[in-house]
Design a protein around this motif. Sequence first.
Motif, PDB file in Angstrom:
ATOM      1  N   GLU A  87     -43.008-121.792 -50.914  1.00  0.00           N
ATOM      2  CA  GLU A  87     -44.180-121.237 -50.240  1.00  0.00           C
ATOM      3  C   GLU A  87     -45.322-122.244 -50.173  1.00  0.00           C
ATOM      4  O   GLU A  87     -46.083-122.263 -49.202  1.00  0.00           O
ATOM      5  CB  GLU A  87     -44.639-119.972 -50.957  1.00  0.00           C
ATOM      6  CG  GLU A  87     -43.682-118.799 -50.811  1.00  0.00           C
ATOM      7  CD  GLU A  87     -44.125-117.591 -51.606  1.00  0.00           C
ATOM      8  OE1 GLU A  87     -45.228-117.657 -52.203  1.00  0.00           O
ATOM      9  OE2 GLU A  87     -43.391-116.579 -51.631  1.00  0.00           O
ATOM     10  N   GLY A 123     -40.145-128.241 -48.373  1.00  0.00           N
ATOM     11  CA  GLY A 123     -40.028-128.688 -46.988  1.00  0.00           C
ATOM     12  C   GLY A 123     -40.942-129.833 -46.643  1.00  0.00           C
ATOM     13  O   GLY A 123     -41.152-130.139 -45.455  1.00  0.00           O
ATOM     14  N   PRO A 165     -40.431-131.397 -38.759  1.00  0.00           N
ATOM     15  CA  PRO A 165     -41.038-130.140 -38.293  1.00  0.00           C
ATOM     16  C   PRO A 165     -40.105-129.288 -37.444  1.00  0.00           C
ATOM     17  O   PRO A 165     -40.183-128.050 -37.496  1.00  0.00           O
ATOM     18  CB  PRO A 165     -42.247-130.619 -37.477  1.00  0.00           C
ATOM     19  CG  PRO A 165     -42.571-131.972 -38.037  1.00  0.00           C
ATOM     20  CD  PRO A 165     -41.258-132.564 -38.436  1.00  0.00           C
ATOM     21  N   GLU A 166     -39.213-129.919 -36.674  1.00  0.00           N
ATOM     22  CA  GLU A 166     -38.309-129.144 -35.831  1.00  0.00           C
ATOM     23  C   GLU A 166     -37.303-128.332 -36.636  1.00  0.00           C
ATOM     24  O   GLU A 166     -36.604-127.465 -36.092  1.00  0.00           O
ATOM     25  CB  GLU A 166     -37.571-130.057 -34.849  1.00  0.00           C
ATOM     26  CG  GLU A 166     -36.741-131.142 -35.478  1.00  0.00           C
ATOM     27  CD  GLU A 166     -37.487-132.451 -35.640  1.00  0.00           C
ATOM     28  OE1 GLU A 166     -36.834-133.513 -35.593  1.00  0.00           O
ATOM     29  OE2 GLU A 166     -38.727-132.408 -35.808  1.00  0.00           O
ATOM     30  N   PHE A 167     -37.228-128.608 -37.946  1.00  0.00           N
ATOM     31  CA  PHE A 167     -36.316-127.849 -38.805  1.00  0.00           C
ATOM     32  C   PHE A 167     -37.074-127.038 -39.848  1.00  0.00           C
ATOM     33  O   PHE A 167     -36.541-126.709 -40.905  1.00  0.00           O
ATOM     34  CB  PHE A 167     -35.325-128.791 -39.482  1.00  0.00           C
ATOM     35  CG  PHE A 167     -34.414-129.501 -38.522  1.00  0.00           C
ATOM     36  CD1 PHE A 167     -33.445-128.806 -37.813  1.00  0.00           C
ATOM     37  CD2 PHE A 167     -34.548-130.864 -38.312  1.00  0.00           C
ATOM     38  CE1 PHE A 167     -32.612-129.457 -36.918  1.00  0.00           C
ATOM     39  CE2 PHE A 167     -33.715-131.526 -37.419  1.00  0.00           C
ATOM     40  CZ  PHE A 167     -32.748-130.821 -36.714  1.00  0.00           C
ATOM     41  N   GLY A 168     -38.335-126.740 -39.574  1.00  0.00           N
ATOM     42  CA  GLY A 168     -39.095-125.859 -40.439  1.00  0.00           C
ATOM     43  C   GLY A 168     -39.857-126.541 -41.557  1.00  0.00           C
ATOM     44  O   GLY A 168     -40.379-125.859 -42.439  1.00  0.00           O
ATOM     45  N   GLY A 169     -39.933-127.878 -41.538  1.00  0.00           N
ATOM     46  CA  GLY A 169     -40.647-128.605 -42.584  1.00  0.00           C
ATOM     47  C   GLY A 169     -41.977-129.152 -42.098  1.00  0.00           C
ATOM     48  O   GLY A 169     -42.500-128.757 -41.052  1.00  0.00           O
ATOM     49  N   GLN A 191     -29.268-128.350 -38.565  1.00  0.00           N
ATOM     50  CA  GLN A 191     -29.698-127.006 -38.191  1.00  0.00           C
ATOM     51  C   GLN A 191     -29.255-125.964 -39.216  1.00  0.00           C
ATOM     52  O   GLN A 191     -29.968-124.993 -39.477  1.00  0.00           O
ATOM     53  CB  GLN A 191     -29.140-126.654 -36.810  1.00  0.00           C
ATOM     54  CG  GLN A 191     -29.777-127.440 -35.676  1.00  0.00           C
ATOM     55  CD  GLN A 191     -29.116-127.170 -34.333  1.00  0.00           C
ATOM     56  OE1 GLN A 191     -27.996-126.662 -34.269  1.00  0.00           O
ATOM     57  NE2 GLN A 191     -29.807-127.515 -33.255  1.00  0.00           N
ATOM     58  N   PRO A 229     -33.503-126.125 -42.514  1.00  0.00           N
ATOM     59  CA  PRO A 229     -34.435-124.986 -42.608  1.00  0.00           C
ATOM     60  C   PRO A 229     -34.239-124.171 -43.887  1.00  0.00           C
ATOM     61  O   PRO A 229     -35.216-123.709 -44.493  1.00  0.00           O
ATOM     62  CB  PRO A 229     -34.094-124.154 -41.361  1.00  0.00           C
ATOM     63  CG  PRO A 229     -33.483-125.128 -40.404  1.00  0.00           C
ATOM     64  CD  PRO A 229     -32.716-126.083 -41.267  1.00  0.00           C
ATOM     65  N   ALA A 283     -35.765-126.094 -46.815  1.00  0.00           N
ATOM     66  CA  ALA A 283     -37.229-126.035 -46.782  1.00  0.00           C
ATOM     67  C   ALA A 283     -37.744-124.678 -47.245  1.00  0.00           C
ATOM     68  O   ALA A 283     -38.800-124.589 -47.880  1.00  0.00           O
ATOM     69  CB  ALA A 283     -37.730-126.341 -45.374  1.00  0.00           C
ATOM     70  N   ALA A 284     -36.995-123.623 -46.931  1.00  0.00           N
ATOM     71  CA  ALA A 284     -37.417-122.270 -47.305  1.00  0.00           C
ATOM     72  C   ALA A 284     -37.019-121.892 -48.721  1.00  0.00           C
ATOM     73  O   ALA A 284     -37.365-120.800 -49.196  1.00  0.00           O
ATOM     74  CB  ALA A 284     -36.822-121.260 -46.316  1.00  0.00           C
TER      75      ALA A 284
END
Length: 375
Positions: free
Chosen positions: A49, A54, A59-63, A108, A112, A115-116
């Motif tokens: 959080e 991440g 950034p394109e993979f959620g980081g 892909q 993500p 990062a989560a």
Amino acid sequence: MDFTYSEEQRMLADSLRRFVDTEYTFTQRRNSTRGGGSFDRKIWSALAEMGVLGLTVPPEFGGFGHGAASQLVVQRELGRGLVAEPVIPSAVMATAVLAAYGSTAQQQAWLPALAAGERVLVLAYLEPVTRYRPEAARASAERRDDGYVLNGIKSLAWHGAAADALLVSARIAGSNDLALFLVPRGAPGLTVAAYPTMDGLHAADLKLSNVLVGADAVIGQPADGLAALEHGIDHGIAALCAEAAGAMDKLIAITGEYLRNRHQFGKPLASFQALQHRMADMLVQSELALSMAYVAAQALTEPDLAARRRMLSGAKVVVARAGRFIGQQAVQLHGGMGMTDELEVGDYFKRLAMVDVLLGDSDYHLARYCVAMAA
């Protein structure tokens, strides 16, 4: 590379320090590391959080797509709190490998989730006879229809039992190519034996017996395995140096507070000149270690292979020596109390002692440095 904290980096460092001070106290850390689990999922989610997991994910993979300078800021704060979660093996090393060498489908599927904080991915490249040398792997990968069959033994996989999957190095039968394979934790034929290490962390030994993976499990091209592996290890070394520098800062603060509060002959121990000199020596070594952590972070952007290896190996050796010196001095300055388990000074000493053997000990890196100097 500019290592002056930006406003965003300063806010991140402040947030992490508050989090460690309030949510990752000495008692909580002891309960977590000695409770039999390899890490605390609640803490892991909190780190996700805050953006720690991440941080370097594109950034394109959620980081957030940050570089080595921000990673140094984060690892230094985590080191101050001796955070035991698998940030370096998963969020730094495995993420670096996938971001640089993974296929689009692999990125892909995994970046993500990493990062989560939903998945953990670690490297498994060491073997009982390889002595830190990733190129000496003896595990084999035999082509089978549209996939590979893996056999071999891996040792000391950092947080291996906590991983949802492992990046396993193996030599492709009939060639000299060393490939890196993404192997699910529950793959048939994969046996994982976990155990704690002396510093409160966890490792695992792996046995691969006819483990079948698809062709899509190969990271990049089969011939890219060694380069991908070294890329991840290099990022791990830089992060480990920064973490150690943070641990040294905190240990000096703990020792200084003890000397100010402990009295002898009616005076605080901090008033004795001999002890002041020893604290000064610790501070000098701490500053040296931080400087070399900067060198290690800068090495990640160095295009020349020999120069990068010199910078990383040199930094690793200096930081390990500084950590051992500061840990030993801190224990001695605490007197008999320093030898007890009730004080956290022992936890820092153990973690700093392990810095030397993680990701290549001083003998290995001195030899690597000499080879790079001759290149």
